[in-house]
Design an enzyme around this catalytic site. Sequence first.
Site, PDB file in Angstrom:
ATOM      1  N   CYS A  86       0.849  -1.200   0.000  1.00 19.10           N
ATOM      2  CA  CYS A  86       0.000   0.000   0.000  1.00 19.10           C
ATOM      3  C   CYS A  86       0.885   1.251   0.000  1.00 19.10           C
ATOM      4  O   CYS A  86       2.051   1.209   0.365  1.00 19.10           O
ATOM      5  CB  CYS A  86      -0.863   0.013   1.249  1.00 19.10           C
ATOM      6  N   ARG A 136       3.504   1.467  -7.677  1.00 17.52           N
ATOM      7  CA  ARG A 136       3.629   0.331  -6.743  1.00 17.52           C
ATOM      8  C   ARG A 136       2.556  -0.715  -6.980  1.00 17.52           C
ATOM      9  O   ARG A 136       2.630  -1.825  -6.464  1.00 17.52           O
ATOM     10  CB  ARG A 136       3.536   0.834  -5.300  1.00 17.52           C
ATOM     11  N   TRP A 179      -3.178  -1.971  -1.685  1.00 16.59           N
ATOM     12  CA  TRP A 179      -2.845  -3.255  -2.327  1.00 16.59           C
ATOM     13  C   TRP A 179      -3.464  -4.288  -1.395  1.00 16.59           C
ATOM     14  O   TRP A 179      -2.956  -4.521  -0.287  1.00 16.59           O
ATOM     15  CB  TRP A 179      -1.322  -3.411  -2.409  1.00 16.59           C
ATOM     16  N   ASN A 215      -0.281   0.526   6.079  1.00 16.34           N
ATOM     17  CA  ASN A 215       0.399  -0.404   5.170  1.00 16.34           C
ATOM     18  C   ASN A 215       0.955  -1.505   6.043  1.00 16.34           C
ATOM     19  O   ASN A 215       1.684  -1.240   6.985  1.00 16.34           O
ATOM     20  CB  ASN A 215       1.522   0.317   4.418  1.00 16.34           C
ATOM     21  N   GLY A 216       0.584  -2.736   5.774  1.00 12.85           N
ATOM     22  CA  GLY A 216       1.106  -3.860   6.563  1.00 12.85           C
ATOM     23  C   GLY A 216       0.000  -4.867   6.815  1.00 12.85           C
ATOM     24  O   GLY A 216      -1.008  -4.891   6.107  1.00 12.85           O
ATOM     25  N   GLU A 222      14.450 -22.607 -13.906  1.00 12.35           N
ATOM     26  CA  GLU A 222      14.161 -21.192 -13.630  1.00 12.35           C
ATOM     27  C   GLU A 222      15.361 -20.313 -13.943  1.00 12.35           C
ATOM     28  O   GLU A 222      15.219 -19.230 -14.505  1.00 12.35           O
ATOM     29  CB  GLU A 222      13.737 -21.035 -12.166  1.00 12.35           C
ATOM     30  N   LYS A 276      15.190 -17.212 -16.505  1.00 14.46           N
ATOM     31  CA  LYS A 276      15.575 -15.849 -16.125  1.00 14.46           C
ATOM     32  C   LYS A 276      16.583 -15.282 -17.112  1.00 14.46           C
ATOM     33  O   LYS A 276      16.457 -14.168 -17.574  1.00 14.46           O
ATOM     34  CB  LYS A 276      16.169 -15.838 -14.698  1.00 14.46           C
ATOM     35  N   GLU A 292      14.961 -14.823 -20.724  1.00 17.52           N
ATOM     36  CA  GLU A 292      13.828 -13.898 -20.916  1.00 17.52           C
ATOM     37  C   GLU A 292      14.215 -12.430 -20.732  1.00 17.52           C
ATOM     38  O   GLU A 292      13.495 -11.547 -21.158  1.00 17.52           O
ATOM     39  CB  GLU A 292      12.661 -14.250 -19.998  1.00 17.52           C
ATOM     40  N   HIS A 340      22.346 -38.366 -21.999  1.00 16.78           N
ATOM     41  CA  HIS A 340      21.354 -38.934 -22.941  1.00 16.78           C
ATOM     42  C   HIS A 340      21.172 -38.031 -24.160  1.00 16.78           C
ATOM     43  O   HIS A 340      20.098 -38.008 -24.764  1.00 16.78           O
ATOM     44  CB  HIS A 340      20.023 -39.138 -22.209  1.00 16.78           C
ATOM     45  N   LYS A 368       3.532  -8.931 -18.245  1.00 15.20           N
ATOM     46  CA  LYS A 368       3.580  -9.351 -16.841  1.00 15.20           C
ATOM     47  C   LYS A 368       2.481 -10.362 -16.553  1.00 15.20           C
ATOM     48  O   LYS A 368       2.622 -11.221 -15.715  1.00 15.20           O
ATOM     49  CB  LYS A 368       3.427  -8.138 -15.915  1.00 15.20           C
TER      50      LYS A 368
HETATM   51  C1  AGP Z   1       8.174 -15.145 -15.073  1.00 15.11           C
HETATM   52  O1  AGP Z   1       9.549 -14.707 -15.065  1.00 15.11           O
HETATM   53  C2  AGP Z   1       7.658 -15.212 -16.471  1.00 15.11           C
HETATM   54  N1  AGP Z   1       7.578 -13.866 -16.965  1.00 15.11           N
HETATM   55  C3  AGP Z   1       6.419 -16.050 -16.726  1.00 15.11           C
HETATM   56  O2  AGP Z   1       6.905 -17.338 -16.955  1.00 15.11           O
HETATM   57  C4  AGP Z   1       5.352 -16.159 -15.613  1.00 15.11           C
HETATM   58  O3  AGP Z   1       5.877 -16.861 -14.519  1.00 15.11           O
HETATM   59  C5  AGP Z   1       4.160 -16.958 -16.167  1.00 15.11           C
HETATM   60  O4  AGP Z   1       3.598 -16.220 -17.223  1.00 15.11           O
HETATM   61  C6  AGP Z   1       3.078 -17.261 -15.120  1.00 15.11           C
HETATM   62  O5  AGP Z   1       2.504 -16.051 -14.688  1.00 15.11           O
HETATM   63  P1  AGP Z   1       1.564 -16.077 -13.381  1.00 15.11           P
HETATM   64  O6  AGP Z   1       2.410 -16.545 -12.256  1.00 15.11           O
HETATM   65  O7  AGP Z   1       1.092 -14.656 -13.218  1.00 15.11           O
HETATM   66  O8  AGP Z   1       0.430 -17.029 -13.656  1.00 15.11           O
END
Ligand code: AGP
Length: 612
Positions: A2, A27, A74, A100-101, A485, A489, A492, A508, A607
């Site tokens: 928040c 935010r 938030w 906020n909290g 992951e 990272k 992407e 393999h 996002k």
């Molecule tokens: C995360 O780094 C990616 N941008 C992407 O894989 C993300 O995790 C995926 O789209 C799932 O999103 P969500 O957690 O909002 O469902």
Amino acid sequence: MCGIVGYIGKNQARPILLEGLRRLEYRGYDSAGVAVLDGDTINNFKVKGRVAELEKILANQDLEGSIGIAHTRWATHGEPSQKNAHPHSDGEGNVFVVHNGIIENYKTLKTNLEKEGHKFSSDTDTEVIAHLVSKFLKSGDDLEQAVRKSLRLIKGAYALLVMAKSEPETLIAARFSSPLRIGVGADQLIIASDPSAILNYTSQLVTLGDGEIAVIKGTDYAISSLVGGGTIDKEIEEIEWDLTEAEKGGYDHFMLKEIMEQPETVRNTLRGRLISEEGKAVLGGLSRVEDKLRQIERITVVACGTASYAALIGEYMLEEYAGIPTEVCVSSEFRYRKAVIDPKKEAVLVLSQSGETADTLAVIKEVKEKGVLTIGIANVTGSSIAKETDAGIYNHAGPEIGVASTKVFVSQLTVLSLLTLFLGRQRQMSVTMGKRITEELLKIPEYISTILKTNQSILEIAEKYKDYNDFFFLGRKYNFPIALEGALKLKEISYIHAEGGSSGELKHGPIAMIDENFPTVFVCPKDSVYEKNISNIEEVKARKGKIIAVATEGDEEIKKIADEVFYIPKTLEMLTPILAVVPLQLLAYHVATLKDCDVDKPRNLAKSVTVE
Ligand code: AGP
């Protein structure tokens, strides 16, 4: 998180409060509100939606006055709605609060206040503060004492501002765990959760410390400890940031800010959810399905992208520590397979940062039609996935602005640890093991802080490897998903080809790719498969492949075969992924920034993937 803004001084409060809210919009929030004292009335306006909506409502209002408070919410407790927006009051127009909290014990406090005749109008934890302060004011306390007594009853985290009709020249600010600063201007003070709401008016800031309270009268302020004690003299800091830097907390990117705030993220995720002496997890969002969960004999976990890698780690946890057969499937595949799920004995668990991912949402709707119990782990309160699932657990990680998920992934692993503890203790997990997991979980924030201190050395390694065009990321068992992951990272945000996989699969086929131009990142902590990983590292080394290893502090052996080593503190094997991912996040971040990539908004990405 928040956003809080307060004003007291020679000017009209309204424009400065609204400008402050606009500065806090980055935010992330779902509602906004403002309260300003005009004569003997506090006028309060709040909306579900954007600050612009609030401004539309205020366009026809004479919101006069030179003292006020404002807030962007938030949501944590209570859906996003007009009634749940801040400022909250005592229902009689005497006391108004922005917060906020999280107040962990708000339900008990609310019940007691209701028994005393207090009438509540929202579902929030915050409203409890307004009623407590009002109660103590009526008993004869002044505003400072009323706030002090109220906060002594509260367990949790807060940054808050309180104003009262009975003390028209006073604002009370208090902080425990959530940030709050006082901007010291010429004949005016602006109080805010974030410098970006202040820097337009002054660069002179005073930061409230944990457990401190500020009594602000006119344009003077006195800061003291909440546990008694005299005035605390605080240094006035000169903040040189421009507004953009302020929004990022002084970091160059939101992604780095979010990586760096992961210790606090884990604390917020754990807050109020562990009973250490019993080695148990308390998950309020599961209370209505607790008995159903006791009967569950199998769990299918469904998610996308980074969330699906967290799900894979949850699979190992739930099977090893809760003894529940668990399967992970990415949402986009699950939707189109003919999954066989028995609604009487099985549940579907979904993970989603945004809570709006189309494929994941579609899975929930489909399995619910078959009568299957659905549990959600989401970061956005009131999101579609949070609403659609039968029960769930919020991350409480605050808004994640960087498109590449970092702090929420770490929060997802923390929540999965809590869920494993919760389900395990419903089953055969002993109190001893429960306490062991609890004890280690509480140390994770400090462990992450230790890793973050190696940021500079990770930057140096990024400089050495930024020009390679291909990487493998390999791991086993709990850290196989961390290899996935780490690869995601890097690719992407830097657009470098990176492939994640299981170390055991190297021979393999993939090993055919190894040469001096194809480095491999091995996630190789001292765990139950350490020796197996070491053999794989030897295989790569024999083919001149460069090795970057994530290893456990104190492991000197691995230095003899790896070209670079990122160390992480020793912890329970099931918790090593929470630590192992941190150096990989920083490696990806530094490689991408060295290549001038837009790490916060990578090309082609969104996002929240709200389309199939
Ligand atoms: C995360 O780094 C990616 N941008 C992407 O894989 C993300 O995790 C995926 O789209 C799932 O999103 P969500 O957690 O909002 O469902």
